[in-house]
Design a protein around this motif. Structure first.
Motif, PDB file in Angstrom:
ATOM      1  N   GLU A  81     -17.412   4.671 -52.041  1.00 17.89           N
ATOM      2  CA  GLU A  81     -17.973   4.893 -51.208  1.00 17.89           C
ATOM      3  C   GLU A  81     -17.273   5.600 -51.045  1.00 17.89           C
ATOM      4  OE1 GLU A  81     -15.103   5.236 -49.233  1.00 17.89           O
ATOM      5  OE2 GLU A  81     -15.583   3.588 -48.197  1.00 17.89           O
ATOM      6  N   MET A  82     -18.557   6.836 -49.890  1.00 22.71           N
ATOM      7  CA  MET A  82     -17.584   7.663 -50.076  1.00 22.71           C
ATOM      8  C   MET A  82     -16.688   8.201 -47.649  1.00 22.71           C
ATOM      9  SD  MET A  82     -21.192   9.913 -50.404  1.00 22.71           S
ATOM     10  CE  MET A  82     -20.523  11.116 -50.589  1.00 22.71           C
ATOM     11  N   GLU A  83     -16.395   7.561 -47.490  1.00 19.72           N
ATOM     12  CA  GLU A  83     -15.954   7.432 -45.952  1.00 19.72           C
ATOM     13  C   GLU A  83     -14.717   6.470 -45.932  1.00 19.72           C
ATOM     14  OE1 GLU A  83     -19.784   7.335 -45.725  1.00 19.72           O
ATOM     15  OE2 GLU A  83     -19.131   6.196 -46.175  1.00 19.72           O
ATOM     16  N   GLY A  84     -14.727   5.588 -46.229  1.00 23.05           N
ATOM     17  CA  GLY A  84     -13.290   4.250 -46.496  1.00 23.05           C
ATOM     18  C   GLY A  84     -11.852   5.357 -45.939  1.00 23.05           C
ATOM     19  N   ALA A  85     -12.213   5.748 -47.818  1.00 21.32           N
ATOM     20  CA  ALA A  85     -10.114   6.310 -47.389  1.00 21.32           C
ATOM     21  C   ALA A  85      -9.811   7.703 -47.057  1.00 21.32           C
ATOM     22  CB  ALA A  85      -9.891   6.652 -49.348  1.00 21.32           C
ATOM     23  N   SER A  86     -10.709   7.933 -46.100  1.00 20.25           N
ATOM     24  CA  SER A  86     -10.033   9.165 -45.455  1.00 20.25           C
ATOM     25  C   SER A  86      -9.896   8.634 -44.111  1.00 20.25           C
ATOM     26  CB  SER A  86     -11.399  10.594 -44.905  1.00 20.25           C
ATOM     27  OG  SER A  86     -12.360   9.416 -44.698  1.00 20.25           O
ATOM     28  N   ILE A  87     -10.408   7.464 -43.856  1.00 21.77           N
ATOM     29  CA  ILE A  87     -10.290   6.906 -42.710  1.00 21.77           C
ATOM     30  C   ILE A  87      -8.890   5.816 -42.907  1.00 21.77           C
ATOM     31  CG2 ILE A  87     -10.441   4.534 -41.360  1.00 21.77           C
ATOM     32  CD1 ILE A  87     -13.768   6.166 -41.579  1.00 21.77           C
ATOM     33  N   ALA A  88      -8.527   5.658 -43.894  1.00 14.90           N
ATOM     34  CA  ALA A  88      -7.597   4.952 -44.301  1.00 14.90           C
ATOM     35  C   ALA A  88      -6.064   5.308 -43.934  1.00 14.90           C
ATOM     36  CB  ALA A  88      -7.796   4.166 -45.288  1.00 14.90           C
ATOM     37  N   GLY A  95       0.076   5.143 -38.551  1.00 14.86           N
ATOM     38  CA  GLY A  95       0.861   4.086 -38.381  1.00 14.86           C
ATOM     39  C   GLY A  95       0.616   3.400 -38.263  1.00 14.86           C
ATOM     40  N   VAL A  96      -1.380   2.760 -37.580  1.00 14.59           N
ATOM     41  CA  VAL A  96      -2.298   2.637 -37.453  1.00 14.59           C
ATOM     42  C   VAL A  96      -2.872   1.489 -38.299  1.00 14.59           C
ATOM     43  CG1 VAL A  96      -4.418   2.420 -35.931  1.00 14.59           C
ATOM     44  CG2 VAL A  96      -2.544   4.024 -35.671  1.00 14.59           C
ATOM     45  N   PRO A  97      -2.798  -0.032 -38.074  1.00 17.11           N
ATOM     46  CA  PRO A  97      -3.308  -0.947 -38.935  1.00 17.11           C
ATOM     47  C   PRO A  97      -4.747  -0.335 -39.011  1.00 17.11           C
ATOM     48  CG  PRO A  97      -1.159  -1.947 -37.428  1.00 17.11           C
ATOM     49  CD  PRO A  97      -1.814  -0.657 -36.775  1.00 17.11           C
ATOM     50  N   PHE A  98      -4.822  -0.868 -39.965  1.00 17.34           N
ATOM     51  CA  PHE A  98      -6.661  -0.800 -40.284  1.00 17.34           C
ATOM     52  C   PHE A  98      -6.966  -1.562 -41.841  1.00 17.34           C
ATOM     53  CE2 PHE A  98      -4.631   1.871 -43.976  1.00 17.34           C
ATOM     54  CZ  PHE A  98      -5.838   1.699 -44.712  1.00 17.34           C
ATOM     55  N   GLY A  99      -8.481  -1.889 -42.088  1.00 14.00           N
ATOM     56  CA  GLY A  99      -8.939  -2.487 -42.730  1.00 14.00           C
ATOM     57  C   GLY A  99     -10.104  -1.941 -42.866  1.00 14.00           C
ATOM     58  N   VAL A 100     -10.604  -2.055 -44.087  1.00 15.18           N
ATOM     59  CA  VAL A 100     -12.540  -1.337 -44.614  1.00 15.18           C
ATOM     60  C   VAL A 100     -13.605  -2.806 -44.710  1.00 15.18           C
ATOM     61  CG1 VAL A 100     -13.797   0.137 -45.378  1.00 15.18           C
ATOM     62  CG2 VAL A 100     -11.389   0.869 -44.739  1.00 15.18           C
TER      63      VAL A 100
END
Length: 139
Positions: A81-88, A95-100
């Motif tokens: 995809e085109m967006e997730g890794a930049s947000i990750a 140090g912000v927990p995340f999931g995609v």
């Protein structure tokens, strides 16, 4: 489980393809609790296939079998995809927990199981239900 930037390439400097300078990692790990809550949420939606794995992001629309094969083999990615890794990257750096979660509309090779116009409202409705589940059940 993690995200990679498939088009990050400082290999002429001796780095492995995908290395994110400054973080010195290729795979950006998602938070396990967030991922597990999202998986449980997807299970409540009914007959939807859910797969955990590596998501590859980049600034390219992938539509060729050759490029898809490179990304899946190089990074062991299950989707591109085109967006997730930049947000990750921003979340990980701060140090912000995340999931995609990604709803897949095509196979990145010119084929598709459904017209995008038909797919979009279904994916949006499922995403709204998933967000409601996540907010109600996140720790």
């Amino acid at each position: 489980e993690s995200l990679v930037q498939h088009d990050m390439d400082t290999s002429p400097l001796g780095d492995p393809v995908g290395l994110i300078s400054g973080l010195n990692i290729i795979n950006i790990p998602a938070d396990e609790k967030v991922v597990e809550t999202l998986v449980k949420g997807v299970e409540t939606l009914g007959n939807i296939k859910s797969v955990k794995g590596v998501i590859a992001s980049g600034d390219q629309f992938i539509a060729s079998e050759e490029k898809k094969k490179f990304i899946t083999e190089k990074f062991d990615a299950i989707v591109c995809e085109m967006e997730g890794a930049s947000i990750a990257q921003v979340c990980f750096s701060n140090g912000v927990p995340f999931g995609v979660v990604r709803a897949v509309s095509d196979c990145a090779d010119g084929s598709s199981h459904m017209d995008y116009g038909e797919f979009l409202p279904i994916a949006a409705a499922n995403a709204a239900k998933l967000i409601e589940f996540f907010v109600a059940n996140a720790e």
